[in-house]
Design a protein around this motif. Structure first.
Motif, mmCIF file in Angstrom:
data_model
loop_
_atom_site.group_PDB
_atom_site.id
_atom_site.type_symbol
_atom_site.label_atom_id
_atom_site.label_comp_id
_atom_site.label_asym_id
_atom_site.label_seq_id
_atom_site.Cartn_x
_atom_site.Cartn_y
_atom_site.Cartn_z
ATOM 1 N N ALA A 5 1.173 -1.056 -0.111
ATOM 2 C CA ALA A 5 0.176 -0.089 -0.048
ATOM 3 C C ALA A 5 0.906 0.763 0.196
ATOM 4 N N CYS A 6 1.903 1.438 0.480
ATOM 5 C CA CYS A 6 2.862 2.316 1.114
ATOM 6 C C CYS A 6 3.578 2.455 -0.558
ATOM 7 N N LEU A 7 3.774 1.452 -0.847
ATOM 8 C CA LEU A 7 4.780 2.016 -2.241
ATOM 9 C C LEU A 7 3.542 1.975 -3.585
ATOM 10 N N THR A 8 2.637 1.937 -3.339
ATOM 11 C CA THR A 8 2.011 1.841 -4.888
ATOM 12 C C THR A 8 1.732 3.522 -4.517
ATOM 13 N N LEU A 9 1.193 3.998 -3.399
ATOM 14 C CA LEU A 9 0.583 4.957 -2.797
ATOM 15 C C LEU A 9 2.191 6.522 -3.526
ATOM 16 N N TYR A 10 3.017 5.481 -3.168
ATOM 17 C CA TYR A 10 3.872 6.543 -3.629
ATOM 18 C C TYR A 10 4.459 6.912 -4.701
ATOM 19 N N ASN A 11 4.549 5.173 -4.965
ATOM 20 C CA ASN A 11 4.475 5.454 -7.441
ATOM 21 C C ASN A 11 3.370 6.165 -7.402
ATOM 22 N N GLN A 12 1.948 6.524 -7.205
ATOM 23 C CA GLN A 12 0.887 7.219 -7.964
ATOM 24 C C GLN A 12 0.849 8.405 -8.336
ATOM 25 N N LYS A 13 1.867 9.519 -6.549
ATOM 26 C CA LYS A 13 1.576 10.291 -6.156
ATOM 27 C C LYS A 13 2.053 11.700 -7.040
ATOM 28 N N LYS A 14 1.003 12.186 -6.646
ATOM 29 C CA LYS A 14 1.884 13.652 -8.151
ATOM 30 C C LYS A 14 3.262 14.547 -7.351
ATOM 31 N N LYS A 15 3.100 15.633 -8.035
ATOM 32 C CA LYS A 15 5.300 15.515 -7.497
ATOM 33 C C LYS A 15 5.018 16.570 -6.324
ATOM 34 N N ASN A 16 4.128 17.270 -5.783
ATOM 35 C CA ASN A 16 3.749 18.029 -4.641
ATOM 36 C C ASN A 16 3.239 16.874 -3.789
ATOM 37 N N GLU A 17 2.503 16.069 -3.654
ATOM 38 C CA GLU A 17 1.903 15.523 -3.092
ATOM 39 C C GLU A 17 2.736 14.427 -2.123
ATOM 40 N N ARG A 18 2.483 14.428 -0.725
ATOM 41 C CA ARG A 18 2.459 13.274 0.262
ATOM 42 C C ARG A 18 2.054 12.183 0.700
ATOM 43 N N VAL A 19 2.494 11.223 1.021
ATOM 44 C CA VAL A 19 2.032 10.363 1.677
ATOM 45 C C VAL A 19 1.874 10.140 3.048
ATOM 46 N N LYS A 20 -0.120 9.869 3.001
ATOM 47 C CA LYS A 20 0.050 9.489 4.575
ATOM 48 C C LYS A 20 -0.345 9.104 5.359
ATOM 49 N N LEU A 21 -0.419 8.802 6.830
ATOM 50 C CA LEU A 21 -0.859 7.120 6.740
ATOM 51 C C LEU A 21 -1.954 7.131 6.533
ATOM 52 N N CYS A 22 -2.943 8.407 7.062
ATOM 53 C CA CYS A 22 -4.795 7.777 6.753
ATOM 54 C C CYS A 22 -4.414 7.265 5.037
ATOM 55 N N ASP A 23 -3.938 7.599 4.083
ATOM 56 C CA ASP A 23 -3.798 6.421 3.214
ATOM 57 C C ASP A 23 -3.459 5.735 2.720
ATOM 58 N N VAL A 24 -2.180 5.526 3.439
ATOM 59 C CA VAL A 24 -2.153 3.857 3.377
ATOM 60 C C VAL A 24 -2.583 2.856 4.083
ATOM 61 N N PHE A 25 -3.820 3.704 5.700
ATOM 62 C CA PHE A 25 -4.363 2.774 6.168
ATOM 63 C C PHE A 25 -5.516 2.309 5.420
ATOM 64 N N PHE A 26 -5.903 2.943 4.417
ATOM 65 C CA PHE A 26 -7.286 3.335 3.651
ATOM 66 C C PHE A 26 -7.085 2.416 2.241
ATOM 67 N N GLU A 27 -5.945 2.389 1.996
ATOM 68 C CA GLU A 27 -5.286 1.659 0.819
ATOM 69 C C GLU A 27 -5.159 0.237 1.157
ATOM 70 N N TYR A 28 -4.819 -0.100 2.298
ATOM 71 C CA TYR A 28 -4.597 -1.300 2.881
ATOM 72 C C TYR A 28 -6.095 -1.858 3.623
ATOM 73 N N LYS A 29 -6.637 -1.351 4.264
ATOM 74 C CA LYS A 29 -7.744 -2.307 4.701
ATOM 75 C C LYS A 29 -8.595 -1.807 2.936
ATOM 76 N N LYS A 30 -8.453 -2.100 2.133
ATOM 77 C CA LYS A 30 -9.145 -2.149 0.542
ATOM 78 C C LYS A 30 -8.477 -3.341 0.366
ATOM 79 N N LEU A 31 -6.935 -3.624 0.496
ATOM 80 C CA LEU A 31 -6.560 -4.872 0.235
ATOM 81 C C LEU A 31 -6.974 -5.917 1.299
ATOM 82 N N THR A 32 -6.848 -5.638 1.782
ATOM 83 C CA THR A 32 -7.957 -6.969 2.762
ATOM 84 C C THR A 32 -9.547 -7.326 3.234
ATOM 85 N N THR A 33 -9.745 -6.100 2.425
ATOM 86 C CA THR A 33 -11.872 -6.565 2.166
ATOM 87 C C THR A 33 -11.139 -7.193 0.762
ATOM 88 N N GLU A 34 -10.602 -6.968 -0.489
ATOM 89 C CA GLU A 34 -10.145 -7.760 -1.109
ATOM 90 C C GLU A 34 -9.378 -9.406 -1.216
#
Length: 154
Positions: A45-74
């Protein structure tokens, strides 16, 4: 004299042989492959969000948690809490896989998650290894997850 006698014994000599580790990238890939399932999902989840981020964006913990939660439900797995996910991300920081920036107030909560600069060249390799590992989840691991749900849920 006893020292030379000890070296000549074959089992002692075998114990003293030290195999040098492979390259640093091989060691990191082996560490990633040996992680438990939920650790792999959080790192992915961390790496994919980092890969998808735009130039001035930063990856936050809440974003990682929601991506992780999506993976676990899948995968039909139970999801860890936000605090547990934050603890795992701190462990990745200690391992040198991620680089976290912390809020200085209070308990030192994670604010932003970045990739360790020394590992950025193997970044896409890590994502592909994690994708492969997640695809190859064994039925026994899924059965274990179902038992956890059965006995931990009220």
């Amino acid at each position: 004299m006893d020292f030379f006698k000890m070296i000549k014994e074959p089992q002692d000599l075998e114990r003293r042989i030290c195999y040098p580790p492979g390259s640093h990238s091989e060691v990191v890939l082996e560490v990633i492959r040996s992680l438990p399932i939920h650790f792999k999902l959080i790192l992915y989840a961390c790496l994919t969000l980092y890969n998808q981020k735009k130039k001035n964006e930063r990856v936050k913990l809440c974003d990682v948690f929601f991506e992780y939660k999506k993976l676990t439900t899948e995968l039909n797995f139970t999801c860890m809490s936000t605090n547990q996910v934050a603890d795992k991300i701190r462990e990745f920081d200690m391992l040198g896989l991620l680089k976290n920036k912390y809020v200085r107030k209070g308990s030192g909560q994670i604010k932003y998650i970045d990739i360790n600069p020394s590992l950025q060249s193997q970044f896409l390799t890590h994502i592909s290894v994690l994708e492969e590992e997640i695809k190859n989840i064994k039925p026994s691991e899924i059965a274990t997850e179902e038992l956890i749900k059965k006995y931990l849920e009220p």
